[in-house]
Scaffold this active site. Structure first.
Site, PDB file in Angstrom:
ATOM      1  N   TYR A  57      -4.507   4.478   6.730  1.00 31.49           N
ATOM      2  CA  TYR A  57      -5.278   3.178   6.814  1.00 31.49           C
ATOM      3  C   TYR A  57      -6.880   3.726   6.858  1.00 31.49           C
ATOM      4  O   TYR A  57      -7.031   4.677   7.584  1.00 31.49           O
ATOM      5  CB  TYR A  57      -4.810   2.604   8.064  1.00 31.49           C
ATOM      6  CG  TYR A  57      -3.602   1.756   7.966  1.00 31.49           C
ATOM      7  CD1 TYR A  57      -2.910   1.483   6.607  1.00 31.49           C
ATOM      8  CD2 TYR A  57      -2.997   1.068   9.005  1.00 31.49           C
ATOM      9  CE1 TYR A  57      -1.895   1.060   6.580  1.00 31.49           C
ATOM     10  CE2 TYR A  57      -1.720   0.109   8.743  1.00 31.49           C
ATOM     11  CZ  TYR A  57      -1.276   0.355   7.504  1.00 31.49           C
ATOM     12  OH  TYR A  57      -0.169  -0.239   7.447  1.00 31.49           O
ATOM     13  N   LYS A 108      -1.785  10.229  -6.912  1.00 32.29           N
ATOM     14  CA  LYS A 108      -1.312   9.432  -5.646  1.00 32.29           C
ATOM     15  C   LYS A 108       0.213   9.733  -5.634  1.00 32.29           C
ATOM     16  O   LYS A 108       0.794   9.443  -6.742  1.00 32.29           O
ATOM     17  CB  LYS A 108      -1.801   8.081  -5.821  1.00 32.29           C
ATOM     18  CG  LYS A 108      -1.122   7.330  -4.377  1.00 32.29           C
ATOM     19  CD  LYS A 108      -1.598   5.751  -4.632  1.00 32.29           C
ATOM     20  CE  LYS A 108      -0.966   5.157  -3.433  1.00 32.29           C
ATOM     21  NZ  LYS A 108      -1.244   3.759  -3.427  1.00 32.29           N
ATOM     22  N   GLN A 164       9.619  -2.114   8.128  1.00 29.42           N
ATOM     23  CA  GLN A 164       8.826  -3.090   8.120  1.00 29.42           C
ATOM     24  C   GLN A 164       8.341  -3.317   6.548  1.00 29.42           C
ATOM     25  O   GLN A 164       8.094  -2.622   5.946  1.00 29.42           O
ATOM     26  CB  GLN A 164       7.301  -2.243   8.851  1.00 29.42           C
ATOM     27  CG  GLN A 164       6.183  -3.039   8.801  1.00 29.42           C
ATOM     28  CD  GLN A 164       4.979  -2.448   9.278  1.00 29.42           C
ATOM     29  OE1 GLN A 164       3.906  -2.388   8.629  1.00 29.42           O
ATOM     30  NE2 GLN A 164       5.113  -1.910  10.595  1.00 29.42           N
TER      31      GLN A 164
HETATM   32  N1  LIG Z   1       3.929  -1.303   5.890  1.00 27.87           N
HETATM   33  C1  LIG Z   1       3.243  -1.557   4.794  1.00 27.87           C
HETATM   34  O1  LIG Z   1       3.314  -1.343   3.783  1.00 27.87           O
HETATM   35  C2  LIG Z   1       1.988  -2.513   5.148  1.00 27.87           C
HETATM   36  C3  LIG Z   1       1.463  -2.872   4.188  1.00 27.87           C
HETATM   37  C4  LIG Z   1       0.184  -3.902   4.474  1.00 27.87           C
HETATM   38  C5  LIG Z   1      -0.104  -4.090   5.808  1.00 27.87           C
HETATM   39  N2  LIG Z   1       0.727  -3.475   6.673  1.00 27.87           N
HETATM   40  C6  LIG Z   1       0.283  -3.620   8.280  1.00 27.87           C
HETATM   41  O2  LIG Z   1       0.436  -5.253   8.311  1.00 27.87           O
HETATM   42  C7  LIG Z   1      -0.912  -5.526   9.089  1.00 27.87           C
HETATM   43  C8  LIG Z   1      -1.361  -6.897   8.713  1.00 27.87           C
HETATM   44  O3  LIG Z   1      -1.764  -7.005   7.370  1.00 27.87           O
HETATM   45  P1  LIG Z   1      -2.644  -8.009   6.802  1.00 27.87           P
HETATM   46  O4  LIG Z   1      -4.062  -7.674   7.565  1.00 27.87           O
HETATM   47  O5  LIG Z   1      -2.585  -8.085   5.500  1.00 27.87           O
HETATM   48  O6  LIG Z   1      -2.046  -9.202   7.426  1.00 27.87           O
HETATM   49  P2  LIG Z   1      -2.442 -10.939   7.766  1.00 27.87           P
HETATM   50  O7  LIG Z   1      -2.510 -11.108   9.293  1.00 27.87           O
HETATM   51  O8  LIG Z   1      -1.421 -11.607   6.908  1.00 27.87           O
HETATM   52  O9  LIG Z   1      -3.842 -10.885   6.981  1.00 27.87           O
HETATM   53  C9  LIG Z   1      -4.816 -10.679   7.586  1.00 27.87           C
HETATM   54  C10 LIG Z   1      -6.188 -11.121   6.735  1.00 27.87           C
HETATM   55  O10 LIG Z   1      -6.234 -12.448   6.544  1.00 27.87           O
HETATM   56  C11 LIG Z   1      -7.362 -13.172   7.066  1.00 27.87           C
HETATM   57  N3  LIG Z   1      -7.078 -14.258   7.905  1.00 27.87           N
HETATM   58  C12 LIG Z   1      -6.328 -14.325   8.986  1.00 27.87           C
HETATM   59  N4  LIG Z   1      -6.255 -15.513   9.516  1.00 27.87           N
HETATM   60  C13 LIG Z   1      -7.071 -16.215   8.834  1.00 27.87           C
HETATM   61  C14 LIG Z   1      -7.387 -17.463   8.610  1.00 27.87           C
HETATM   62  N5  LIG Z   1      -6.828 -18.440   9.588  1.00 27.87           N
HETATM   63  N6  LIG Z   1      -8.414 -18.255   7.643  1.00 27.87           N
HETATM   64  C15 LIG Z   1      -8.733 -17.201   6.788  1.00 27.87           C
HETATM   65  N7  LIG Z   1      -8.241 -15.985   6.620  1.00 27.87           N
HETATM   66  C16 LIG Z   1      -7.579 -15.433   7.684  1.00 27.87           C
HETATM   67  C17 LIG Z   1      -7.956 -12.073   7.730  1.00 27.87           C
HETATM   68  O11 LIG Z   1      -9.368 -12.120   7.605  1.00 27.87           O
HETATM   69  P3  LIG Z   1     -10.160 -11.792   9.029  1.00 27.87           P
HETATM   70  O12 LIG Z   1     -10.076 -10.393   9.255  1.00 27.87           O
HETATM   71  O13 LIG Z   1     -11.482 -12.421   8.547  1.00 27.87           O
HETATM   72  O14 LIG Z   1      -9.741 -12.881  10.107  1.00 27.87           O
HETATM   73  C18 LIG Z   1      -7.480 -10.647   7.276  1.00 27.87           C
HETATM   74  O15 LIG Z   1      -8.349 -10.291   6.017  1.00 27.87           O
HETATM   75  C19 LIG Z   1      -1.736  -4.312   8.851  1.00 27.87           C
HETATM   76  O16 LIG Z   1      -2.807  -4.245   9.691  1.00 27.87           O
HETATM   77  C20 LIG Z   1      -0.867  -3.192   8.828  1.00 27.87           C
HETATM   78  O17 LIG Z   1      -0.633  -2.814  10.072  1.00 27.87           O
HETATM   79  C21 LIG Z   1       1.716  -2.670   6.587  1.00 27.87           C
END
Ligand SMILES: NC(=O)c1ccc[n+]([C@@H]2O[C@H](COP(=O)([O-])OP(=O)(O)OC[C@H]3O[C@@H](n4cnc5c(N)ncnc54)[C@H](OP(=O)(O)O)[C@@H]3O)[C@@H](O)[C@H]2O)c1
Length: 297
Positions: free
Chosen positions: A54, A98, A181
């Site tokens: 990350y 990669k 996950q």
């Molecule tokens: N294992 C894997 O392969 C994998 C892959 C991807 C992610 N992950 C994990 O999953 C976690 C979450 O992923 P994610 O960040 O994609 O999750 P998410 O919670 O689905 O999306 C977060 C994004 O949505 C935006 N957002 C949230 N609430 C919003 C709202 N009410 N209106 C508009 N935009 C909104 C946020 O912007 P703001 O920041 O501006 O609020 C942020 O850019 C990651 O941090 C990581 O730990 C794991």
């Protein structure tokens, strides 16, 4: 009170905060990261999801700086981190293509780097980030067992594994895999029908859901009727649309553990509201139908 769940013997909060986007924030100072963690803790969200890669292999260090400036936080949180992707950035900037590496040497080195960068003595859950077509299950399983035996990690799991990938790795190790996950949200619902969730349910393993808000795509206007319904349900229950979308995952009997990734402090402060939302079967299917653009057959 935020529910607690146990994954492979490791107790975590039912909702997890993900730090994939930590390095994208304008403010990555220890004080600001500390505020984010404290905003989680205020709601009983004690589990932080990380990965070596990350932020271009920097997010663990950014969190580590916050833990070093506020050492009392360490014992109040559980840390999930992952390894297995090698890409030409940060400490791997010399790497050509990669690739995935689930070999013992890479996993060990990655765990040592994670421990050092976060300034912690133990990782609560270590996940293999993606299925590796070159995985030697005996080698990967062996090193995961050894890391648990040595106390470097409390539990081990996987991410983005299909059922057969899980079975292969589990067949070559003693430690029960703690979780898988996977991507799950109203806009990414394959796991509900292709067997990935059923496989985990059969084994009594709670899955973690990454991008539970579809990485923000729920709010980009591409599915107006779904967003309008989320807002309507949220209004009736005094929460934001995002809390309803997360509650839709929480309502599933698989015991899904959503991992939210907002960088906004005000949004972080309300993540826990999802656990207050009531989603009955009819509401669940209303949202499912709007997400799929059609009723179930
Ligand atoms: N294992 C894997 O392969 C994998 C892959 C991807 C992610 N992950 C994990 O999953 C976690 C979450 O992923 P994610 O960040 O994609 O999750 P998410 O919670 O689905 O999306 C977060 C994004 O949505 C935006 N957002 C949230 N609430 C919003 C709202 N009410 N209106 C508009 N935009 C909104 C946020 O912007 P703001 O920041 O501006 O609020 C942020 O850019 C990651 O941090 C990581 O730990 C794991």
């Amino acid at each position: 009170m935020m529910e607690r769940v146990t994954l492979g013997g490791v107790e975590i909060s039912r909702i997890v905060y993900g730090m994939w986007r930590l390095g994208d924030d304008d403010d990555t100072s220890p004080a600001h990261v500390q505020s984010k963690i404290e905003a989680c803790l205020d709601q009983g969200i004690t589990t932080m999801d990380q990965a070596d890669i990350y932020g271009g292999y920097m997010a663990e260090e950014i969190m580590g700086a916050a833990l070093k400036s506020a050492p009392a936080l360490r014992d109040r949180i559980e840390i999930v981190t992952k390894c297995g992707i090698v890409e030409g950035m940060g400490r791997h900037s010399g790497v050509g293509i990669k690739h995935y590496d689930t070999g013992a040497g890479h996993i060990r080195a990655s765990v040592e780097a994670s421990l050092r960068l976060m300034g912690v003595e133990r990782i609560d859950l270590l996940l293999i980030r993606r299925p590796d077509p070159m995985m030697d299950a005996a080698e990967t399983g062996g090193v995961l067992d050894a890391l648990v035996a040595q106390g470097k990690v409390r539990g081990v799991g996987v991410s983005n594994f299909r059922p057969w990938d899980w079975s292969l790795l589990q067949s070559a190790m003693e430690t029960p895999l703690a979780t898988n996950q996977i991507e799950m949200s109203l806009l990414a619902g394959d796991a509900f029908t292709i067997g990935d969730l059923a496989f985990l349910q059969e084994r009594g393993v709670a899955p973690m859901a990454w991008s539970p808000l579809a990485g923000g795509a729920l709010f980009d206007g591409s599915n107006g009727p779904l967003l309008a319904k989320l807002e309507e349900i949220g209004k009736a229950q005094g929460v934001e649309a995002s809390a309803v979308a997360v509650a839709w995952l929480l309502a599933h009997p698989a015991g899904i553990v959503p991992v939210l990734g907002t960088n906004s402090l005000s949004r972080i402060a309300r993540i826990g509201e999802a656990s207050k939302v009531e989603i009955n079967r009819e509401t669940w299917f209303t949202l499912y139908a709007l997400a799929n653009g059609r009723d179930v057959p």
